[in-house]
Design an enzyme around this catalytic site. Structure first.
Site, PDB file in Angstrom:
ATOM      1  N   HIS A 102     -13.021   4.289   8.180  1.00  0.00           N
ATOM      2  CA  HIS A 102     -14.094   3.545   7.513  1.00  0.00           C
ATOM      3  C   HIS A 102     -15.403   3.966   8.188  1.00  0.00           C
ATOM      4  O   HIS A 102     -15.418   4.183   9.405  1.00  0.00           O
ATOM      5  CB  HIS A 102     -14.017   2.039   7.757  1.00  0.00           C
ATOM      6  CG  HIS A 102     -12.846   1.323   7.201  1.00  0.00           C
ATOM      7  ND1 HIS A 102     -11.775   0.940   7.971  1.00  0.00           N
ATOM      8  CD2 HIS A 102     -12.588   0.852   5.968  1.00  0.00           C
ATOM      9  CE1 HIS A 102     -10.911   0.283   7.229  1.00  0.00           C
ATOM     10  NE2 HIS A 102     -11.374   0.209   6.008  1.00  0.00           N
ATOM     11  N   ASP A 105     -16.031   2.057  11.330  1.00  0.00           N
ATOM     12  CA  ASP A 105     -15.180   2.311  12.502  1.00  0.00           C
ATOM     13  C   ASP A 105     -15.800   3.359  13.385  1.00  0.00           C
ATOM     14  O   ASP A 105     -15.421   3.497  14.549  1.00  0.00           O
ATOM     15  CB  ASP A 105     -13.812   2.886  12.116  1.00  0.00           C
ATOM     16  CG  ASP A 105     -13.069   1.979  11.201  1.00  0.00           C
ATOM     17  OD1 ASP A 105     -13.148   0.767  11.407  1.00  0.00           O
ATOM     18  OD2 ASP A 105     -12.420   2.487  10.280  1.00  0.00           O
ATOM     19  N   GLU A 269      -0.074   0.124  -0.198  1.00  0.00           N
ATOM     20  CA  GLU A 269       0.269  -0.305   1.167  1.00  0.00           C
ATOM     21  C   GLU A 269       1.526  -1.160   1.132  1.00  0.00           C
ATOM     22  O   GLU A 269       1.637  -2.087   0.328  1.00  0.00           O
ATOM     23  CB  GLU A 269      -0.895  -1.095   1.786  1.00  0.00           C
ATOM     24  CG  GLU A 269      -0.506  -1.681   3.139  1.00  0.00           C
ATOM     25  CD  GLU A 269      -1.672  -2.243   3.926  1.00  0.00           C
ATOM     26  OE1 GLU A 269      -2.795  -1.716   3.792  1.00  0.00           O
ATOM     27  OE2 GLU A 269      -1.453  -3.211   4.672  1.00  0.00           O
ATOM     28  N   HIS A 272       0.850  -4.939   1.622  1.00  0.00           N
ATOM     29  CA  HIS A 272       0.164  -5.515   0.460  1.00  0.00           C
ATOM     30  C   HIS A 272       1.149  -5.707  -0.698  1.00  0.00           C
ATOM     31  O   HIS A 272       1.076  -6.704  -1.429  1.00  0.00           O
ATOM     32  CB  HIS A 272      -0.993  -4.620   0.011  1.00  0.00           C
ATOM     33  CG  HIS A 272      -2.104  -4.530   1.017  1.00  0.00           C
ATOM     34  ND1 HIS A 272      -3.231  -3.761   0.802  1.00  0.00           N
ATOM     35  CD2 HIS A 272      -2.266  -5.114   2.235  1.00  0.00           C
ATOM     36  CE1 HIS A 272      -4.032  -3.874   1.861  1.00  0.00           C
ATOM     37  NE2 HIS A 272      -3.477  -4.678   2.733  1.00  0.00           N
TER      38      HIS A 272
HETATM   39 MN   LIG Z   1      -4.595  -0.532   4.080  1.00  0.00          MN
END
Ligand SMILES: [Mn+2]
Length: 438
Positions: A102, A105, A269, A272
């Site tokens: 990201h 990050d 994911e 998820h």
């Molecule tokens: Mn993820």
């Protein structure tokens, strides 16, 4: 290779299933050819910057618990450089070819967009040099559109169009950086694209805003000639009560409604999928069936905890079934297996990161080998083909071709005195069969 961040650890290599060396691969053998590709090219592992480098063990109840020397410098650019160097050292020690990041990050938000972007770009110069030196590649980049308080009510779905504009500007910059770094994909995770209560939410308007945002990202991808794949990562809830990218089916509906099928695929994911009430394999199979499978965030949840625990993968059976779907679709394409997984908060030592990745890589590799053997054996595929054999006969083909209406089907049943009988699905026999290969 000097190893200042993970000292006293040699590069981790394959030693075979009988090895008792803790930091060795028992199943991941990068050069072994599986279904026509070297294992390294088939799986395409990636280290995630946020969990493995930036995160220091804080949770909603407590402060950072991991001492991480690469995050200890006073200046944010120095932190970024150390963190990047530690990231490449982690990749090289593990033999992992890719990484994901990201924007936040790498460097923090430091006020204005121009100052924040300038700081990020200076850090990315260091990242680019590290990529050249180490030969590591970018699986995907993404913009953090959920951490800053400006995104508390969402980014694309915010009630304030200025927040939408800010998020668009941030994604523009991060997409261009991902392009510059040769990223294979660019990911959009909804983060806060959802709602807490319908009492103050115009759901239809927010869906249109999200669709508009995705259209703008697709337009810009083509404007700059980014050859990678755009991916949306479904998640049902957390931090919001309901996310608009709930699961693969919900994202497919969004893509269809805003005419984006063929432009955007899915980053699925594991945790998820299970939070959405699905098996991981279901989400992959659904994406494959609809032509929108893209990539994987590899992790696992805990069956008794109802939140996104993001633990490292450990179940070869789950991965064997996932690989069967992925290999059946022709493989990963531009995607890969990104370890969106984090240590438990008591695993405070940097070496714990190595143990975690080794276990995850072995579980995924063992699943891949099992899927290859299962497919080579062919019994399972034949059982599925036999189960649907009727649809290849005269009646099945006529129905599929669309030439028969309800009156025709009624006539066929009456004329032929059809009385179809139940047949065993053989589930237990097939479960036993699969376990022979895992
Ligand atoms: Mn993820």
């Amino acid at each position: 290779m000097s190893r200042p961040w993970f000292p006293d650890v040699e590069p981790i290599v394959y030693r075979g299933p009988q090895s008792e060396t803790p930091l060795a691969f028992r199943w991941y053998d990068p050069d072994r050819v599986v279904c026509g590709r070297r294992m390294e090219e088939q799986i395409r592992f990636a280290v995630a910057f946020w969990h493995s480098l930036a995160w220091e063990g804080s949770d909603v109840f407590g402060a950072a618990s991991f001492p991480r020397s690469w995050n200890s410098a006073a200046d944010p650019l120095a932190v970024a450089r150390d963190r990047i160097d530690a990231g490449f050292e982690l990749c090289e020690t593990l033999g992992i070819p890719f990484f994901c990041f990201h924007d936040r990050d790498v460097t923090p938000d430091v006020g204005s967009l121009s100052e924040t972007n300038a700081l990020l770009d200076r850090a990315l110069e260091h990242l680019e040099r590290g990529m050249e030196r180490s030969g590591r590649r970018l699986l995907w980049g993404t913009a953090n559109l959920f951490g800053h308080p400006r995104y508390a009510a969402g980014a694309a779905t915010n009630p304030d169009p200025e927040v939408f504009a800010f998020a668009a500007a941030q994604v523009k910059h991060c997409l261009e950086a991902t392009h510059r770094l040769g990223g294979a994909n660019y990911v959009l995770w909804g983060g806060r694209e959802g709602y807490e209560t319908l009492l103050h939410t115009d759901l239809r308007r927010e869906l249109d805003q999200l669709g508009r945002f995705l259209v703008l990202v697709v337009e810009h991808k083509h404007r700059i000639g980014f050859p990678g794949t755009l991916l949306v990562e479904p998640k049902p809830f957390e931090p919001t009560k309901h996310q608009y990218d709930f699961d693969a089916a919900a994202v497919l509906a969004l893509l269809q409604r805003y005419d984006l099928v063929g432009e955007v695929a899915l980053n699925i994911e594991v945790n998820h999928a299970t939070l959405a009430g699905h098996d991981f394999t279901h989400e992959i199979a659904y994406a494959v069936a609809n032509g929108i499978f893209g990539s994987i965030d590899a992790n696992r949840g805990d069956p008794r905890l109802g939140w996104d625990t993001d633990q490292f993968p450990d179940d070869p059976l789950e991965w064997a079934l996932a690989w069967r779907e992925i290999l059946g679709a022709g493989g990963m394409g531009t995607g890969g297996c990104n370890f969106d997984a984090k240590l438990r908060r008591q695993s405070v030592d940097p070496v714990d990161l190595l143990h975690a990745h080794v276990g995850g890589m072995d579980a995924i590799a063992r699943g891949l080998l099992a899927a290859e053997a299962l497919m080579a054996d062919g019994t399972l595929d034949r059982a599925v083909a036999e189960r649907y054999a009727g649809w290849e006969g005269e009646l099945g083909r006529s129905i599929r071709a669309g030439g028969l209406g309800l009156p025709d089907l009624e006539r066929i049943v009456l004329e032929r005195r059809l009385s179809p009988q139940p047949r065993s699905g053989g589930q237990e026999r097939l479960e036993n069969l699969v376990r022979r290969f895992v």
